[in-house]
Enzyme design. Structure first.
Site, mmCIF file in Angstrom:
data_model
loop_
_atom_site.group_PDB
_atom_site.id
_atom_site.type_symbol
_atom_site.label_atom_id
_atom_site.label_comp_id
_atom_site.label_asym_id
_atom_site.label_seq_id
_atom_site.Cartn_x
_atom_site.Cartn_y
_atom_site.Cartn_z
ATOM 1 N N MET A 1 -79.793 -12.844 35.561
ATOM 2 C CA MET A 1 -79.282 -14.182 35.865
ATOM 3 C C MET A 1 -77.764 -14.152 35.906
ATOM 4 S SD MET A 1 -81.911 -16.526 33.591
ATOM 5 C CE MET A 1 -82.024 -15.354 32.213
ATOM 6 N N CYS B 1 -82.033 -13.516 45.784
ATOM 7 C CA CYS B 1 -80.988 -14.501 45.520
ATOM 8 C C CYS B 1 -80.674 -15.296 46.786
ATOM 9 C CB CYS B 1 -79.731 -13.818 45.016
ATOM 10 S SG CYS B 1 -78.410 -14.990 44.588
ATOM 11 N N GLY C 1 -90.666 -16.931 37.875
ATOM 12 C CA GLY C 1 -90.450 -18.251 38.440
ATOM 13 C C GLY C 1 -91.124 -19.354 37.649
ATOM 14 N N GLN D 1 -79.454 -4.358 38.137
ATOM 15 C CA GLN D 1 -79.814 -4.978 39.411
ATOM 16 C C GLN D 1 -78.647 -4.872 40.384
ATOM 17 O OE1 GLN D 1 -80.213 -9.291 40.402
ATOM 18 N NE2 GLN D 1 -82.360 -8.781 40.797
#
Length: 332
Positions: free
Chosen positions: A13, A95, A207, A65
């Protein structure tokens, strides 16, 4: 990496899962796979690598990531990440921000499965650690039944070790990144069908998963669950990961014990010039819904930002909270 390592993870995040956050989360779960914020290939290749990629050894298992769409750059960046000691490298194909779209990486790559496969193949050829992909079920007017299947089969054929699927579309035109986290409807069944179609491939669902109990329900259909905002905004939930999902005791019996265990790390960081707020900003949800939580947050917000703020600020904040007698059971 063994399949068990994919069973539970905390999502990458932006602006949230930095190295301080990850050290804190590791004190709540030994088993959770942790992810960095997305780092672009340009930053990895040309930027301050120690600042961007450095992490504490306690964070393992931890994955890097990457954001990018040029196979050669991704291969180079993956190799650099492996040399830094990361346990996995993940390609961001999910993203939805304008900045990401303009750079031709992130969710817009859902429209170019062949390119994503080439990127995965290049990364796999450059490293020995697992290479994974995080994607959406589709973008804009794509049919998720077709788009997700095409992308998944392409990256698996290219050697991807696992696929993490955020179970909603990304609308690249007309919705902000914030809206993209809530507005398109979640379609968990689509991810379940992908797993049924690819039984040999580790499929991780992401999600809107609100709790560890919800994660357990998803695990009846897929190999792993990735928690995002719930893990960050209410980190006490992570105390239940090891006992509920792995049948093991958590690293610490309570949030108070975990925060006490964080003190040596804070002391080292403060001695190296890190400001206290850079660490404590990740702790504000530690006591969500517990008596004294508001006073805890307020004390950190008011006093943690001072230039001379030290560990005493955190201790004072913790003293304002009524710790639950059996936090793991209560938080599960």
């Amino acid at each position: 990496m063994k399949l068990q390592h994919y069973k539970f993870s905390v999502a990458p995040m932006m602006d949230w899962t930095d190295r301080h956050c990850r050290v804190f989360h590791r004190l709540l779960s030994r088993r959770a796979l942790l992810y960095t914020e997305m780092v672009t290939t340009g930053a990895v290749i040309h930027g301050d690598r120690k600042r961007l990629l450095g992490f504490d050894k306690s964070e393992h298992p931890v994955a890097l990531q990457l954001g990018g769409s040029e196979p050669g750059d991704l291969a180079t960046s993956a190799r650099i990440g492996e040399d830094f000691g990361y346990d996995e490298v993940n390609l961001n194909v999910g993203c939805p921000s304008d900045r990401v779209k303009d750079g031709r990486f992130g969710a817009c790559l859902m429209a170019e499965p062949g390119l994503v496969a080439a990127c995965v193949a290049a990364m796999k050829g450059a490293v020995r650690i697992p290479v994974t992909v995080k994607c959406r079920i589709g973008i804009d007017d794509q049919d998720p039944e077709v788009a997700l299947d095409v992308l998944a089969r392409a990256v698996v054929a290219a050697g991807a070790d696992a696929l993490i699927v955020h179970a909603r579309k990304a609308w690249l035109n007309g919705l902000s990144p914030k809206e993209n986290r809530d507005v398109p409807p979640l379609d968990y069944d689509r991810v379940y069908r992908l797993k049924a179609a690819l039984p040999q491939v580790p499929i991780i669902i992401n999600g809107g998963v609100p709790s560890i109990e919800a994660a357990k329900q998803h695990l009846a259909h897929v190999d792993g669950v990735m928690l995002g905002r719930a893990a960050y905004q209410e980190p006490w939930r992570l105390l239940a990961v090891d006992p509920e999902l792995f049948g093991e005791a958590p690293p610490h019996a309570s949030m108070k014990d975990a925060l006490a265990a964080l003190e040596p790390y804070i002391a080292r960081e403060l001695a190296g010039g890190t400001r206290l707020h850079a660490i404590t900003r990740h702790l504000v949800g530690a006591y969500h819904a517990v008596p004294g939580a508001r006073a805890f947050r307020r004390h950190l917000a008011e006093h943690g930002v001072r230039p001379d703020a030290g560990i005493a600020v955190l201790r004072e904040a913790v003293a304002m909270v009524e710790e639950r007698a059996a936090p793991v059971a209560a938080y599960a």
